[in-house]
Design a protein around this motif. Sequence first.
Motif, short mmCIF file in Angstrom:
data_model
loop_
_atom_site.label_atom_id
_atom_site.label_comp_id
_atom_site.label_asym_id
_atom_site.label_seq_id
_atom_site.Cartn_x
_atom_site.Cartn_y
_atom_site.Cartn_z
N ASP A 81 0.84 -1.20 0.00
CA ASP A 81 0.00 0.00 0.00
C ASP A 81 0.88 1.25 0.00
N PRO A 82 0.39 2.35 -0.57
CA PRO A 82 1.15 3.60 -0.54
C PRO A 82 1.39 4.06 0.90
N VAL A 83 2.58 4.58 1.16
CA VAL A 83 2.90 5.12 2.48
C VAL A 83 3.55 6.48 2.30
N ASP A 84 3.45 7.30 3.34
CA ASP A 84 4.01 8.66 3.27
C ASP A 84 5.51 8.68 3.54
N ASP A 85 5.97 7.77 4.40
CA ASP A 85 7.40 7.70 4.67
C ASP A 85 7.75 6.28 5.12
N TYR A 86 9.05 5.96 5.06
CA TYR A 86 9.49 4.59 5.31
C TYR A 86 9.49 4.20 6.79
N SER A 87 9.18 5.13 7.67
CA SER A 87 9.03 4.77 9.08
C SER A 87 7.65 4.20 9.38
N ASP A 88 6.76 4.22 8.40
CA ASP A 88 5.43 3.63 8.55
C ASP A 88 5.58 2.15 8.89
N PRO A 89 4.92 1.66 9.94
CA PRO A 89 5.04 0.25 10.33
C PRO A 89 4.68 -0.73 9.21
N ARG A 90 3.85 -0.29 8.25
CA ARG A 90 3.47 -1.18 7.15
C ARG A 90 4.63 -1.49 6.23
N VAL A 91 5.70 -0.71 6.31
CA VAL A 91 6.88 -0.96 5.50
C VAL A 91 7.70 -2.14 6.04
N ARG A 92 7.52 -2.43 7.31
CA ARG A 92 8.41 -3.39 7.98
C ARG A 92 8.29 -4.80 7.41
N SER A 273 12.04 -14.04 35.59
CA SER A 273 10.94 -13.06 35.68
C SER A 273 11.14 -12.04 36.79
N THR A 274 11.92 -12.38 37.82
CA THR A 274 12.00 -11.50 39.00
C THR A 274 13.41 -11.15 39.43
N ASP A 275 14.43 -11.86 38.97
CA ASP A 275 15.75 -11.72 39.58
C ASP A 275 16.86 -11.31 38.63
N MET A 276 16.51 -10.70 37.52
CA MET A 276 17.55 -10.17 36.65
C MET A 276 18.21 -8.98 37.33
N PRO A 277 19.50 -8.78 37.12
CA PRO A 277 20.19 -7.67 37.80
C PRO A 277 19.67 -6.31 37.36
N ASP A 278 19.85 -5.32 38.21
CA ASP A 278 19.33 -3.99 37.87
C ASP A 278 20.13 -3.33 36.76
N THR A 279 21.22 -3.92 36.35
CA THR A 279 21.98 -3.40 35.20
C THR A 279 21.45 -3.94 33.87
N PHE A 280 20.41 -4.79 33.93
CA PHE A 280 19.83 -5.35 32.71
C PHE A 280 18.48 -4.71 32.43
N PRO A 281 18.19 -4.32 31.21
CA PRO A 281 19.11 -4.34 30.07
C PRO A 281 20.10 -3.17 30.13
N TRP A 282 21.27 -3.36 29.59
CA TRP A 282 22.29 -2.33 29.61
C TRP A 282 22.23 -1.46 28.34
N TRP A 283 21.31 -1.78 27.43
CA TRP A 283 21.21 -1.06 26.17
C TRP A 283 19.85 -0.37 26.09
N GLU A 284 19.76 0.60 25.22
CA GLU A 284 18.49 1.24 24.92
C GLU A 284 17.95 0.60 23.65
N GLU A 285 16.76 0.04 23.72
CA GLU A 285 16.21 -0.69 22.60
C GLU A 285 15.92 0.27 21.44
N PRO A 286 16.50 0.01 20.25
CA PRO A 286 16.21 0.87 19.12
C PRO A 286 14.78 0.71 18.64
N VAL A 287 14.28 1.71 17.97
CA VAL A 287 12.92 1.66 17.45
C VAL A 287 12.97 1.77 15.93
N TYR A 288 11.92 1.28 15.29
CA TYR A 288 11.84 1.35 13.83
C TYR A 288 11.39 2.77 13.45
N LYS A 289 12.27 3.49 12.75
CA LYS A 289 11.89 4.84 12.30
C LYS A 289 12.74 5.24 11.13
#
Length: 289
Positions: A81-92, A273-289
């Motif tokens: 479908d036509p999209v306005d820009d490539y950050s549109d989730p439909r492009v994924r 579920s409950t005992d992962m260290p407070d340093t996890f996650p150590w990364w910032e999750e990238p986003v689709y844009k």
Amino acid sequence: MTYTQIKYDVADNIATITINRPEKMNAFTNTMLKEMCDAFDQIDADDDVRAVVVTGSGDRAFCAGADLTPEGGGKPFASSDPVDDYSDPRVRDGGGKLTLRIYQCLKPVIAAVNGAAVGVGATLQLPMDFRLASETARFGFVFARRGIAPDGAASWFLPHIVGRPQALEWCMTGRVFNAQEALDGGLIRSIHKPEELLPAAYALAREIVDNTAPVSIALTRQMLWQIPCADHPMEAHKIDSRIIFNRAKSGDAAEGIASFLEKRDPVYPDKVSTDMPDTFPWWEEPVYK
């Protein structure tokens, strides 16, 4: 979610996802994408699941690529479908949505490749930690022969696994190759007779489940997937140091030492579920844009 194109079972702390369209050689659809992502959500949320085996139904195919027919529910690629820009989730790319979800998993993932694994059937395996193959398995990164390009973030995963020269050859020729070439090229761990494939995959899963701490495995999996992409080993040292400092005070560490000294099997108390260290996650999750 009710599954119609996969099977999901848990037994003895091992989850099994079976791609289940044997009449279509387990061809990949949008429905299958949603169901597999949901299954991995269940896996991460369930502390009783300690490892995952993914295989295909029947003896012909693991997943013979995308179902391009109308009955497949539409192409499991990005929207036309036509999209306005490539950050549109439909492009994924749908395959990339699945490989990124598997990449984020906190449990070890084992592929038991029981037959043809072509196109997305090859790329969806790449974020799994181990790939075992039947003697009948065939692999193909055939995208250039279909006028498209590799999906599933394979341009990132495949060179990390097999090296750039091998990745270039397989993707540029687009040829379908056998299990021995996959083994020689570093794509798979081992080759098995068809009837011995799943037992071998479960034996590997069992070795992990019976001997290791779940939190340690969750951390190790993400460390070994993510840290090699850092710009300097100092990044690894910082992450290692903070995690080790935290885990050294944990119930798991105390149990690991006690069970070793007492020459008995460990019973690790900590939960993902409950005992992962407070340093996890150590990364910032990238986003689709």
